[in-house]
Write a protein that holds these residues in place. Structure first.
Motif: not given
Length: 865
Positions: A73-76, A178-181, A187-189, A242-250
């Protein structure tokens, strides 16, 4: 109206600011450009949004719960440039001093902090997210909008639910996940499903709603290749979602009440001043509250209480004022407004500061004769800004101004030559915390820090003995002007027009069609579509046909040479043949060129209206244009005095190169000697071709030329050019050592200096970007040489003007171009003036080897060469 919570994606915006703005550094060498861009963005947003609550979120590290899920993830992404990474803690310090809350969290991204705020904010609070990351569009809902920075930091697109639906063909914001899935995110690899692009992903999500539903219905996908991709990459699609989903309970304090904006802190003033963000404190104070400020929201000055103002209306008042000024020991700040055109410039208003009172003379006061007398009194010291215009106005009034002890514009220029403006208003904003309503007061306050800077940098002598006295010389030169031969000008313009028309016809014949040579679009179509020439470069609007492109294509078709010649002639015609006519003064019949003293970072003078430095020096066209300039009525000829190879002489002395010093000491042809050394032949066997190539190497070395640049200049292979440079450095070891040492010194101290102490700051000298760093290194090599040559010429101009005045000569300096002075001379002074000028120019500096100046006379400028 609902309260607003402004949430900033700090990591995103500071990245955008860094790459959108030119690199900036303060005098301590701290990179500040990204922080400056972020501050300007915040001011704009706070002014527009008027938030009650505000927070700025940052990424803490690249290791997050997402890298635990997917190590790539973002490794590039490339490592953050050091010039940017060092600004993140600085940005957080600035924000904290402004009372704006900042957050970063282990194992989470800024997106997750922002998402948590957006979801947990009270329903009666409007949430506004500012970011350059499209991932955060998934947070848009009925009370949450996203301000997306499309390019740079100023082009913003506002997304609400309607705008999102319009951009994504009716999808809901949460379906961005869903689109990102399916399509992933380069940009985020995020891998997505290989081979599934945005259009296909959008079609599938519109039909099935989610990634899970798409994968559950692959049997309904009719395209066999797509079906195979989906079935083979189910795990990748679900992981990507899952990677594209923003966490809303940090785990952050999401209580909005704890992020209410408070007043600006006092420490912000010192911090922003140290960063050299002029007027930034006052602008934030205006938005956030705090101490009394002197700026409105947009940084415009608001008058503060200042010194009392006395209008000088009567002769008695003027007599008392100027008597007091003559008795005063301190220099008096004076700022005059000037109107009119040469030779009839006049004063319309003047402010003089004396003992904390501002005295004002205006157009109807009748006190100007006494003002003139005071200006002509050398025992009365004056401080001003733009002294050249003051001198010039006095010349128009028959007054010889004396006693100018300070010029704020020149002082600021010497201290830091990298700014675009040295006007009083700009200097006040740059240096003063409190700007007053009176110009003379601002001037007095300005000179304190400017004098301190000059003293700290050991530049007082450069300022007082070179730049200040030069203004009087330049004022005289502009006042005198130079006479054009109008009949010849018209004839040359007519001839040039004929040649241009002939080239237009020839171009159409060579192209086999009619087209507009001035139209880049039409020319591009002719060259790259009709004639099928190789495309060198494209722009957003089509084919590039700039000069570099055409030079790269030269020899591939006769039309290319015709276009290059056409462009050269049309530019010369518009600039000098047609362009000179409106510059001829109706009353004097002369052209009064403006010599700019505070424009170049090297210290060289530049000229405008017209720009004399751009007249070609080695072409027949350039020679014809110089024929236009002739001696005026009462004078018999023009005289040119030109330094011989001054920059190479300076290089020899600075570098202490044995061979160069030896060449000049023995009066050898330095280019022939270089050819002998580079080509390994006896001096007497050097051919003209060898000498020409050695000359290119000599002057190229001064400018830090590369093998690529030299190859292009000499039209040889890059390997051959590299061989010339290698051979040069093998023989001229002093030059090589100088180049290496001056670059190392620049990297250490952030600037280079001329022999007379003029500095040029190099903010990119340690930049991680190769091109920026390389340019700074070449600049470091060249500036001490070119800048010293400029200083020598300035000293020579002062010496020549003084010598002519002391000898009572009528002959006078008219022009300064490159390493040359042009004078207007009468016949009975020719020998005397030639000796005076040559002696003054050759004595302008004490170098290890002598300076040489060559004198020539002619009935026009061209014949003096």
């Amino acid at each position: 109206m609902a309260d607003k919570f402004l949430i900033i994606d700090g990591s995103s915006l500071i990245h955008r600011a860094f790459f959108a703005l030119p690199p900036l550094m303060n005098r301590q060498g701290v990179h500040t450009g990204a922080v400056y861009g972020l501050c300007n963005m915040l001011l704009k947003l706070m002014d527009e949004v008027q938030p009650r609550y505000m927070a700025v979120a940052f990424d803490k590290s690249r290791k997050t719960f997402r890298t635990e899920m997917y190590a790539a993830y973002k490794g590039q992404r490339k490592p953050t440039p050091s010039e940017l990474s060092e600004q993140f803690p600085l940005a957080m310090r600035v924000l904290d001093s402004l009372g704006i809350h900042t957050l970063e969290l282990d194992n989470y991204e800024a997106d997750d902090i922002i998402g948590t705020f957006a979801v947990h904010a009270p329903q009666d609070v409007e949430v506004i997210i500012v970011t350059g990351d499209r991932d955060e569009l998934q947070l848009v809902d009925k009370r949450t909008r996203v301000y997306y920075t499309k390019r740079g930091i100023s082009d913003i697109q506002i997304f609400d639910e309607a705008e999102f639906a319009a951009a994504y063909e009716g999808l809901e914001p949460k379906q961005l996940i869903e689109l990102k899935g399916l399509m992933g995110d380069t940009s985020d690899n995020i891998p997505g499903v290989p081979g599934v692009g945005p259009k296909t992903a959008l079609k599938l999500i519109k039909e099935y709603g989610t990634v899970a539903n798409v994968l559950a219905n692959t049997d309904k996908v009719t395209a066999k290749a797509l079906k195979a991709k989906l079935e083979a990459n189910k795990e990748s699609a679900l992981l990507s979602q899952r990677l594209a989903t923003i966490c809303t309970d940090a785990p952050v304090d999401s209580s909005v009440a704890n992020y209410e904006l408070g007043p600006i802190k006092e420490e912000a003033r010192t911090l922003l001043q140290d960063l050299e963000f002029r007027n930034m404190y006052e602008r934030f104070a205006a938005v956030l509250g705090g101490e009394q400020h002197s700026f409105d929201l947009f940084g415009e000055t608001v008058e503060q209480e200042s010194a009392p103002v006395v209008l000088v209306k009567t002769a008695e008042q003027a007599e008392n004022l100027f008597a007091a000024l003559r008795q005063a020991k301190a220099a008096a700040p004076v700022v005059a407004q000037i109107a009119g055109t040469l030779p009839e410039l006049y004063f319309t208003k003047a402010e003089i500061l004396l003992e904390d009172t501002v005295y004002v003379l205006d157009a109807g006061s009748g006190c100007w004769p006494q003002f003139d007398q005071w200006l002509a009194d050398g025992s009365c010291r004056k401080q001003t800004v733009d002294s050249k215009e003051l001198y010039k106005c006095c010349l128009c009034r028959g007054v010889k101004a004396q006693g100018i002890a300070d010029d704020a514009a020149l002082a600021a220029y010497v201290a830091d030559p990298g700014h675009s403006s040295y006007a009083l208003a700009d200097l006040s904003k740059r240096y003063l915390n409190n700007i007053l309503s009176n110009d003379s007061e601002n001037l007095a306050q300005l000179l304190v820090p400017l004098r301190q800077e000059l003293a700290q940098r050991e530049q007082v002598k450069l300022y007082e003995e070179l730049e200040l006295p030069l203004t009087a010389v330049l004022a005289q030169m502009e006042y005198y002007g130079i006479t054009p031969d109008m009949e010849l000008l018209s004839q040359l313009n007519e001839d040039m027009g004929f040649r241009i028309n002939r080239l237009e016809r020839l171009a159409e014949e060579q192209a086999g069609e009619s087209f507009n040579l001035k139209s880049t679009k039409q020319l591009g179509v002719v060259l790259f579509e009709h004639l099928q020439l190789p495309v060198v470069k494209k722009t957003k609007t089509g084919y590039s046909t700039d000069v570099k492109v055409l030079e790269a294509l030269e020899g591939k078709h006769p039309l290319i040479g015709t276009i290059l010649e056409y462009r050269k002639l049309t530019k010369l015609q518009s600039t000098y043949l047609e362009g000179l006519k409106p510059l001829v003064n109706n009353k004097t019949g002369r052209i009064h060129t403006h010599f700019q003293q505070t424009v170049t970072v090297t210290g060289r003078l530049s000229s405008t209206d017209p720009n004399l430095q751009n007249i070609p020096t080695r072409t027949e066209e350039g020679k014809q244009i110089r024929r236009i300039f002739v001696p005026g009525t009462g004078f018999d000829c023009l005289m040119s005095c030109d330094y011989s190879q001054v920059e190479l002489r300076i290089l020899a002395c600075i570098a202490q190169d044995r061979l160069l010093l030896e060449s000049f000491r023995h009066g050898q042809d330095v280019h022939a000697r270089t050819a002998a050394e580079v080509f390994g032949v006896p001096l007497e066997q050097v051919t003209s071709e060898m000498r020409g190539r050695a000359k290119a190497v000599n002057f190229g070395i001064v400018y830090g030329i590369s093998d690529f640049g030299l190859a292009n200049q000499l039209q040889v292979s890059r390997k051959e050019a590299a061989g010339y440079i290698e051979n040069y450095f093998a023989r001229y070891t002093g030059v090589k050592q100088y180049m290496e040492s001056i670059v190392a010194k620049a990297k250490e101290q952030g600037y280079v200096s001329t022999l007379m102490g003029r500095r040029r700051y190099l903010p990119d000298i340690n930049h991680s970007n190769f091109n920026l760093r390389s340019f700074a290194e070449r600049t470091a090599i060249n500036t001490p040489i070119q800048g010293t040559a400029a200083d020598i010429m300035k000293r020579a101009m002062i010496a020549v003007a003084q010598a002519l005045a002391q000898a009572g000569c009528r002959s006078r300096i008219l022009l300064q171009v490159h390493d040359e002075l042009v004078l207007e001379v009468v016949n009975d002074e020719k020998e005397q003036v030639a000796e005076l000028v040559r002696t003054a120019m050759e004595g302008a500096a004490s170098l290890e080897i002598p300076l040489l100046a060559e004198v020539n006379f002619g009935v026009n400028w061209a014949e003096t060469k």
